[in-house]
Motif scaffolding. Sequence first.
Motif, PDB file in Angstrom:
ATOM      1  N   LEU A  50      38.113  40.317  36.392  1.00 49.05           N
ATOM      2  CA  LEU A  50      36.820  40.655  36.970  1.00 49.05           C
ATOM      3  C   LEU A  50      36.908  40.715  38.488  1.00 49.05           C
ATOM      4  CD1 LEU A  50      33.799  41.160  36.551  1.00 49.05           C
ATOM      5  CD2 LEU A  50      33.458  38.693  36.624  1.00 49.05           C
ATOM      6  N   VAL A  51      37.568  39.757  39.100  1.00 44.92           N
ATOM      7  CA  VAL A  51      37.732  39.749  40.553  1.00 44.92           C
ATOM      8  C   VAL A  51      38.521  40.988  40.983  1.00 44.92           C
ATOM      9  CG1 VAL A  51      38.792  38.550  42.488  1.00 44.92           C
ATOM     10  CG2 VAL A  51      37.509  37.263  40.791  1.00 44.92           C
ATOM     11  N   SER A  52      39.563  41.306  40.251  1.00 45.67           N
ATOM     12  CA  SER A  52      40.369  42.470  40.572  1.00 45.67           C
ATOM     13  C   SER A  52      39.542  43.752  40.473  1.00 45.67           C
ATOM     14  CB  SER A  52      41.578  42.541  39.644  1.00 45.67           C
ATOM     15  OG  SER A  52      42.331  43.697  39.909  1.00 45.67           O
ATOM     16  N   SER A  53      38.706  43.837  39.454  1.00 47.13           N
ATOM     17  CA  SER A  53      37.852  45.008  39.273  1.00 47.13           C
ATOM     18  C   SER A  53      36.843  45.121  40.420  1.00 47.13           C
ATOM     19  CB  SER A  53      37.124  44.906  37.934  1.00 47.13           C
ATOM     20  OG  SER A  53      36.228  45.973  37.774  1.00 47.13           O
ATOM     21  N   ASN A  54      36.278  43.984  40.831  1.00 48.58           N
ATOM     22  CA  ASN A  54      35.353  43.988  41.962  1.00 48.58           C
ATOM     23  C   ASN A  54      36.067  44.371  43.248  1.00 48.58           C
ATOM     24  OD1 ASN A  54      33.070  43.368  40.506  1.00 48.58           O
ATOM     25  ND2 ASN A  54      33.286  41.159  40.796  1.00 48.58           N
ATOM     26  N   ASP A  55      37.300  43.871  43.433  1.00 49.75           N
ATOM     27  CA  ASP A  55      38.086  44.244  44.611  1.00 49.75           C
ATOM     28  C   ASP A  55      38.297  45.749  44.662  1.00 49.75           C
ATOM     29  OD1 ASP A  55      38.319  41.676  45.500  1.00 49.75           O
ATOM     30  OD2 ASP A  55      40.409  41.399  44.885  1.00 49.75           O
ATOM     31  N   HIS A  56      38.627  46.330  43.519  1.00 45.33           N
ATOM     32  CA  HIS A  56      38.857  47.780  43.477  1.00 45.33           C
ATOM     33  C   HIS A  56      37.586  48.554  43.813  1.00 45.33           C
ATOM     34  CE1 HIS A  56      43.024  48.144  42.280  1.00 45.33           C
ATOM     35  NE2 HIS A  56      42.856  47.091  41.494  1.00 45.33           N
ATOM     36  N   ARG A  57      36.445  48.085  43.328  1.00 48.38           N
ATOM     37  CA  ARG A  57      35.171  48.750  43.660  1.00 48.38           C
ATOM     38  C   ARG A  57      34.900  48.660  45.157  1.00 48.38           C
ATOM     39  NH1 ARG A  57      32.248  45.803  39.433  1.00 48.38           N
ATOM     40  NH2 ARG A  57      33.085  46.695  37.550  1.00 48.38           N
ATOM     41  N   VAL A  58      35.134  47.494  45.732  1.00 48.07           N
ATOM     42  CA  VAL A  58      34.904  47.312  47.172  1.00 48.07           C
ATOM     43  C   VAL A  58      35.829  48.226  47.974  1.00 48.07           C
ATOM     44  CG1 VAL A  58      35.188  45.675  49.078  1.00 48.07           C
ATOM     45  CG2 VAL A  58      33.993  44.973  46.996  1.00 48.07           C
ATOM     46  N   PHE A  59      37.098  48.281  47.588  1.00 49.34           N
ATOM     47  CA  PHE A  59      38.044  49.113  48.324  1.00 49.34           C
ATOM     48  C   PHE A  59      37.782  50.603  48.113  1.00 49.34           C
ATOM     49  CE2 PHE A  59      40.385  45.212  48.951  1.00 49.34           C
ATOM     50  CZ  PHE A  59      40.869  45.388  50.243  1.00 49.34           C
ATOM     51  N   VAL A 106      43.930  51.294  52.693  1.00 49.01           N
ATOM     52  CA  VAL A 106      43.066  51.104  51.526  1.00 49.01           C
ATOM     53  C   VAL A 106      43.684  51.770  50.295  1.00 49.01           C
ATOM     54  CG1 VAL A 106      40.830  51.761  50.526  1.00 49.01           C
ATOM     55  CG2 VAL A 106      40.933  50.780  52.819  1.00 49.01           C
ATOM     56  N   SER A 107      44.158  52.999  50.446  1.00 49.74           N
ATOM     57  CA  SER A 107      44.751  53.681  49.292  1.00 49.74           C
ATOM     58  C   SER A 107      46.048  52.995  48.862  1.00 49.74           C
ATOM     59  CB  SER A 107      44.968  55.173  49.563  1.00 49.74           C
ATOM     60  OG  SER A 107      45.841  55.387  50.631  1.00 49.74           O
ATOM     61  N   SER A 108      46.780  52.415  49.801  1.00 48.25           N
ATOM     62  CA  SER A 108      47.979  51.646  49.449  1.00 48.25           C
ATOM     63  C   SER A 108      47.610  50.429  48.613  1.00 48.25           C
ATOM     64  CB  SER A 108      48.713  51.177  50.705  1.00 48.25           C
ATOM     65  OG  SER A 108      49.156  52.261  51.453  1.00 48.25           O
ATOM     66  N   TYR A 109      46.597  49.707  49.062  1.00 49.02           N
ATOM     67  CA  TYR A 109      46.157  48.526  48.306  1.00 49.02           C
ATOM     68  C   TYR A 109      45.663  48.933  46.923  1.00 49.02           C
ATOM     69  CZ  TYR A 109      43.531  44.576  46.645  1.00 49.02           C
ATOM     70  OH  TYR A 109      43.059  43.554  45.865  1.00 49.02           O
ATOM     71  N   THR A 110      44.828  49.974  46.876  1.00 44.06           N
ATOM     72  CA  THR A 110      44.274  50.425  45.603  1.00 44.06           C
ATOM     73  C   THR A 110      45.377  50.802  44.624  1.00 44.06           C
ATOM     74  OG1 THR A 110      42.313  51.230  46.753  1.00 44.06           O
ATOM     75  CG2 THR A 110      42.690  52.073  44.533  1.00 44.06           C
ATOM     76  N   LEU A 111      46.398  51.472  45.108  1.00 43.80           N
ATOM     77  CA  LEU A 111      47.493  51.891  44.237  1.00 43.80           C
ATOM     78  C   LEU A 111      48.384  50.718  43.832  1.00 43.80           C
ATOM     79  CD1 LEU A 111      49.229  54.088  42.890  1.00 43.80           C
ATOM     80  CD2 LEU A 111      50.435  54.307  45.068  1.00 43.80           C
ATOM     81  N   PHE A 112      48.883  49.983  44.807  1.00 39.01           N
ATOM     82  CA  PHE A 112      49.914  48.991  44.520  1.00 39.01           C
ATOM     83  C   PHE A 112      49.371  47.672  43.968  1.00 39.01           C
ATOM     84  CE2 PHE A 112      52.139  51.804  47.559  1.00 39.01           C
ATOM     85  CZ  PHE A 112      53.105  52.260  46.668  1.00 39.01           C
TER      86      PHE A 112
END
Length: 185
Positions: free
Chosen positions: A10-19, A162-168
Motif C-alpha cells: 500500500l505504501v509503495s502504491s501511494n508512493d507511485h501515485r505521489v511520484f 522521478v521517472s528513474s524512481y518510478t521505473l526502478f
Amino acid sequence: MGDRPAESTLVSSNDHRVFRALGLSLRLAAIPLCAASLWVMATDEQANESYGKVEFSNLPGLRYMVCVGAVSLGYSVVSILFACLRCVNNDWFFYISDQVVAYLMVTSGAAVAEVLYLAHEGDRQTSWSEACSYYGRFCDRTKVSLALHSAALLCFIALFLVSSYTLFSKFEAPSVSDSSKGVGE
C-alpha cells in the motif's frame, strides 16, 4: 506479521501515485518555461545603424536552442497526453525520453552560454570584438531566454529523477551473496 506485506504494498502504491502526480506537475511546469524561452529567442533581433541587424537565426547556437526548445515543448505536451490518457503505460519510455530531452537541453544551453560569453567578452586571439555593447537588447533577451531554458532544464532533470524512481522502484535490490562460500557450495 501477515499484515506487513500488504501494508508495504500500500505504501509503495501511494508512493507511485505521489511520484506520478509530481511527474505530471513537472511536465506541466515545463510547458510555459519552454514556450517562453522559445518565444523570447525566436523573436530576438536588433538593428544597429553601424553594424546591421542581428537575429537568432544568424547564430547556429541560438538556432539549435530554438530547435531543442521546440522539441522539448512538443515532448512535454505529448508526454502529458500519454500520461493522462495512458496511451503509453511504459515507464521505460518516460525514463529514456526524459533523459534524452534533458541531455538535449544541456547541450543547447551550453551552446547559447558560449555564444553569450563570446558576445560579452569577444576573443582577442581571433580578433573578435565583443558585441553586446552594440547589441545590448539582443544580448539581454538572449540571457532571459537562457534563464527560462535553464529553469525548464531543471524541470526535466527532476522529471528524469522521478521517472528513474518510478521505473526502478518496481525491482528488488540485488541480493548480497556470501563471498566466503565457493561457487556451487
